[in-house]
Design a protein around this motif. Structure first.
Motif, PDB file in Angstrom:
ATOM      1  N   SER A 123      -6.231  -6.630   9.053  1.00 54.33           N
ATOM      2  CA  SER A 123      -7.184  -5.581   8.681  1.00 54.33           C
ATOM      3  C   SER A 123      -6.563  -4.197   8.855  1.00 54.33           C
ATOM      4  O   SER A 123      -6.808  -3.287   8.047  1.00 54.33           O
ATOM      5  CB  SER A 123      -8.446  -5.699   9.526  1.00 54.33           C
ATOM      6  OG  SER A 123      -9.069  -6.958   9.342  1.00 54.33           O
ATOM      7  N   MET A 124      -5.769  -4.036   9.911  1.00 56.62           N
ATOM      8  CA  MET A 124      -5.085  -2.759  10.148  1.00 56.62           C
ATOM      9  C   MET A 124      -4.122  -2.443   9.007  1.00 56.62           C
ATOM     10  O   MET A 124      -4.058  -1.295   8.532  1.00 56.62           O
ATOM     11  CB  MET A 124      -4.331  -2.828  11.478  1.00 56.62           C
ATOM     12  CG  MET A 124      -3.686  -1.522  11.909  1.00 56.62           C
ATOM     13  SD  MET A 124      -2.655  -1.736  13.383  1.00 56.62           S
ATOM     14  CE  MET A 124      -1.162  -2.416  12.635  1.00 56.62           C
ATOM     15  N   CYS A 125      -3.400  -3.445   8.551  1.00 52.43           N
ATOM     16  CA  CYS A 125      -2.448  -3.234   7.459  1.00 52.43           C
ATOM     17  C   CYS A 125      -3.167  -2.917   6.150  1.00 52.43           C
ATOM     18  O   CYS A 125      -2.725  -2.056   5.373  1.00 52.43           O
ATOM     19  CB  CYS A 125      -1.578  -4.478   7.289  1.00 52.43           C
ATOM     20  SG  CYS A 125      -0.415  -4.761   8.648  1.00 52.43           S
ATOM     21  N   LEU A 126      -4.285  -3.598   5.899  1.00 52.38           N
ATOM     22  CA  LEU A 126      -5.055  -3.310   4.684  1.00 52.38           C
ATOM     23  C   LEU A 126      -5.573  -1.880   4.688  1.00 52.38           C
ATOM     24  O   LEU A 126      -5.715  -1.261   3.634  1.00 52.38           O
ATOM     25  CB  LEU A 126      -6.237  -4.279   4.569  1.00 52.38           C
ATOM     26  CG  LEU A 126      -5.938  -5.727   4.177  1.00 52.38           C
ATOM     27  CD1 LEU A 126      -7.240  -6.511   4.073  1.00 52.38           C
ATOM     28  CD2 LEU A 126      -5.171  -5.805   2.861  1.00 52.38           C
ATOM     29  N   ALA A 127      -5.850  -1.353   5.888  1.00 54.19           N
ATOM     30  CA  ALA A 127      -6.408  -0.009   6.009  1.00 54.19           C
ATOM     31  C   ALA A 127      -5.410   1.084   5.649  1.00 54.19           C
ATOM     32  O   ALA A 127      -5.795   2.249   5.522  1.00 54.19           O
ATOM     33  CB  ALA A 127      -6.928   0.214   7.426  1.00 54.19           C
ATOM     34  N   ILE A 128      -4.148   0.743   5.487  1.00 52.69           N
ATOM     35  CA  ILE A 128      -3.154   1.752   5.097  1.00 52.69           C
ATOM     36  C   ILE A 128      -3.457   2.282   3.698  1.00 52.69           C
ATOM     37  O   ILE A 128      -3.204   3.455   3.401  1.00 52.69           O
ATOM     38  CB  ILE A 128      -1.725   1.164   5.174  1.00 52.69           C
ATOM     39  CG1 ILE A 128      -1.331   0.927   6.634  1.00 52.69           C
ATOM     40  CG2 ILE A 128      -0.717   2.098   4.508  1.00 52.69           C
ATOM     41  CD1 ILE A 128       0.076   0.402   6.817  1.00 52.69           C
ATOM     42  N   ALA A 129      -4.027   1.405   2.854  1.00 51.59           N
ATOM     43  CA  ALA A 129      -4.414   1.859   1.514  1.00 51.59           C
ATOM     44  C   ALA A 129      -5.505   2.926   1.638  1.00 51.59           C
ATOM     45  O   ALA A 129      -6.563   2.684   2.210  1.00 51.59           O
ATOM     46  CB  ALA A 129      -4.918   0.676   0.692  1.00 51.59           C
ATOM     47  N   GLY A 130      -5.238   4.101   1.128  1.00 53.38           N
ATOM     48  CA  GLY A 130      -6.180   5.210   1.204  1.00 53.38           C
ATOM     49  C   GLY A 130      -6.112   5.995   2.492  1.00 53.38           C
ATOM     50  O   GLY A 130      -6.914   6.905   2.717  1.00 53.38           O
ATOM     51  N   SER A 131      -5.155   5.663   3.360  1.00 52.99           N
ATOM     52  CA  SER A 131      -5.069   6.338   4.658  1.00 52.99           C
ATOM     53  C   SER A 131      -4.557   7.769   4.555  1.00 52.99           C
ATOM     54  O   SER A 131      -4.680   8.537   5.510  1.00 52.99           O
ATOM     55  CB  SER A 131      -4.160   5.537   5.601  1.00 52.99           C
ATOM     56  OG  SER A 131      -2.863   5.395   5.053  1.00 52.99           O
ATOM     57  N   GLU A 132      -3.975   8.127   3.409  1.00 49.38           N
ATOM     58  CA  GLU A 132      -3.519   9.513   3.266  1.00 49.38           C
ATOM     59  C   GLU A 132      -4.717  10.475   3.256  1.00 49.38           C
ATOM     60  O   GLU A 132      -4.569  11.651   3.602  1.00 49.38           O
ATOM     61  CB  GLU A 132      -2.679   9.685   1.993  1.00 49.38           C
ATOM     62  CG  GLU A 132      -3.407   9.422   0.687  1.00 49.38           C
ATOM     63  CD  GLU A 132      -3.396   7.949   0.310  1.00 49.38           C
ATOM     64  OE1 GLU A 132      -3.786   7.640  -0.831  1.00 49.38           O
ATOM     65  OE2 GLU A 132      -2.984   7.115   1.137  1.00 49.38           O
ATOM     66  N   ALA A 177       0.830  -1.208   0.000  1.00 48.47           N
ATOM     67  CA  ALA A 177       0.000   0.000   0.000  1.00 48.47           C
ATOM     68  C   ALA A 177       0.863   1.256   0.000  1.00 48.47           C
ATOM     69  O   ALA A 177       0.555   2.234  -0.689  1.00 48.47           O
ATOM     70  CB  ALA A 177      -0.921  -0.003   1.220  1.00 48.47           C
ATOM     71  N   VAL A 178       1.955   1.232   0.753  1.00 46.92           N
ATOM     72  CA  VAL A 178       2.854   2.385   0.814  1.00 46.92           C
ATOM     73  C   VAL A 178       3.535   2.603  -0.530  1.00 46.92           C
ATOM     74  O   VAL A 178       3.664   3.733  -1.011  1.00 46.92           O
ATOM     75  CB  VAL A 178       3.901   2.194   1.931  1.00 46.92           C
ATOM     76  CG1 VAL A 178       4.970   3.284   1.862  1.00 46.92           C
ATOM     77  CG2 VAL A 178       3.236   2.203   3.296  1.00 46.92           C
ATOM     78  N   ILE A 179       3.958   1.511  -1.150  1.00 47.95           N
ATOM     79  CA  ILE A 179       4.645   1.617  -2.447  1.00 47.95           C
ATOM     80  C   ILE A 179       3.710   2.164  -3.518  1.00 47.95           C
ATOM     81  O   ILE A 179       4.081   3.036  -4.314  1.00 47.95           O
ATOM     82  CB  ILE A 179       5.204   0.242  -2.870  1.00 47.95           C
ATOM     83  CG1 ILE A 179       6.314  -0.201  -1.893  1.00 47.95           C
ATOM     84  CG2 ILE A 179       5.739   0.288  -4.298  1.00 47.95           C
ATOM     85  CD1 ILE A 179       6.778  -1.623  -2.104  1.00 47.95           C
ATOM     86  N   ARG A 180       2.470   1.677  -3.519  1.00 45.46           N
ATOM     87  CA  ARG A 180       1.518   2.116  -4.539  1.00 45.46           C
ATOM     88  C   ARG A 180       1.051   3.554  -4.306  1.00 45.46           C
ATOM     89  O   ARG A 180       0.790   4.291  -5.264  1.00 45.46           O
ATOM     90  CB  ARG A 180       0.314   1.179  -4.557  1.00 45.46           C
ATOM     91  CG  ARG A 180       0.610  -0.192  -5.147  1.00 45.46           C
ATOM     92  CD  ARG A 180      -0.665  -1.010  -5.277  1.00 45.46           C
ATOM     93  NE  ARG A 180      -0.408  -2.279  -5.955  1.00 45.46           N
ATOM     94  CZ  ARG A 180      -1.352  -3.163  -6.271  1.00 45.46           C
ATOM     95  NH1 ARG A 180      -2.622  -2.909  -5.943  1.00 45.46           N
ATOM     96  NH2 ARG A 180      -1.051  -4.288  -6.880  1.00 45.46           N
ATOM     97  N   ALA A 181       0.937   3.943  -3.040  1.00 46.25           N
ATOM     98  CA  ALA A 181       0.451   5.289  -2.734  1.00 46.25           C
ATOM     99  C   ALA A 181       1.438   6.362  -3.174  1.00 46.25           C
ATOM    100  O   ALA A 181       1.045   7.448  -3.607  1.00 46.25           O
ATOM    101  CB  ALA A 181       0.170   5.414  -1.241  1.00 46.25           C
ATOM    102  N   LYS A 182       2.737   6.063  -3.066  1.00 47.30           N
ATOM    103  CA  LYS A 182       3.784   7.025  -3.388  1.00 47.30           C
ATOM    104  C   LYS A 182       3.546   8.358  -2.675  1.00 47.30           C
ATOM    105  O   LYS A 182       3.646   9.435  -3.271  1.00 47.30           O
ATOM    106  CB  LYS A 182       3.857   7.235  -4.911  1.00 47.30           C
ATOM    107  CG  LYS A 182       4.225   5.976  -5.686  1.00 47.30           C
ATOM    108  CD  LYS A 182       4.267   6.231  -7.177  1.00 47.30           C
ATOM    109  CE  LYS A 182       4.638   4.960  -7.937  1.00 47.30           C
ATOM    110  NZ  LYS A 182       4.662   5.175  -9.399  1.00 47.30           N
TER     111      LYS A 182
END
Length: 239
Positions: free
Chosen positions: A115-124, A50-55
């Motif tokens: 679930s917590m780790c999946l929630a990083i996607a879109g967390s910005e 998620a971090v890599i894709r979010a950039k």
């Protein structure tokens, strides 16, 4: 490992309290460790992806928290489940508790972390779900540690009692701090309990908001305190 006088297989013996764990019971816990490790590793891989894709730098603080949590809770089967199993081995009428309470709580820990780790996607844009699952994970851990500490006190096994109390108090204090801050930023205590029961997102926690950094600070403080205070217990060293 010592040899069992009944079946000839091997058993584990706790050097601190003398409790013995039969190999069949030990095999069950080893399988539980494998299932748990898969969920934890899968969750961390999802957070890194998620971090890599979010950039976006905004997701990096949450990756730091997920890394600390992985380090902390990766030892849960070895420490918590074995401690519960050793107690059950000495008091056979309580063996059912390991399967009805301890094992499901272990699985919920891995599910909450995943679930917590999946929630990083879109967390910005909104990190609410990330902190939601972090609080759920701490809450489940407080329940589990409390039940193990209660059994230790009930059976008068004090060898590792205060270790579990330290873990429990640290996580409980973090939950209280989260509650206070949720009330401060949302204006109502109901928002905190929506963490557990609501499908909707009651508040937005953007990366540029003060709430984000306050919640991040509480989570980081909880993780650092846990690692610093109990690192020797994780690794099995004597204090």
């Amino acid at each position: 490992m010592e040899q069992c006088h009944v079946c000839g297989s091997h058993r584990k013996v706790c050097s601190a309290c003398g409790a013995e764990l039969h190999k069949r019971f030990d095999d069950f816990i080893v399988r539980a460790e494998i299932i748990y490790a898969i969920f934890m590793a899968w969750g961390y891989a999802s957070s890194a992806e998620a971090v890599i894709r979010a950039k976006d730098w905004a997701t990096l603080p949450l990756l730091v928290i997920s890394t600390f949590v992985l380090i902390r809770f990766f030892f849960a089967p070895t420490r918590n489940l074995y401690s519960a199993a050793l107690l059950a081995e000495k008091h056979k009428k309580w063996r059912w508790v390991v399967f009805v309470l301890d094992f499901p709580l272990l699985l919920f820990h891995s599910f909450a972390y995943y679930s917590m780790c999946l929630a990083i996607a879109g967390s910005e844009e909104n990190a609410y779900r990330f902190f939601e699952w972090f609080v759920c994970l701490l809450s489940a851990n407080v329940v589990w540690l409390s039940t193990i500490a209660f059994r230790m006190r009930l059976f008068k096994k004090r060898a590792h009692y205060w270790t579990f109390i330290k873990w429990c108090v640290n996580n409980f204090v973090a939950i209280v701090l989260f509650f206070v801050m949720f009330v401060a930023f949302s204006g109502t205590p109901v928002a905190f309990f929506d963490l557990f029961f609501s499908k909707d997102v009651p508040m937005v926690i953007g990366a540029s908001d003060a709430a984000f950094w306050v919640f991040f600070g509480i989570a980081l403080l909880n993780c650092v305190a846990d690692v610093v205070l109990t690192a020797s217990d994780y690794l099995g060293f004597e204090n």
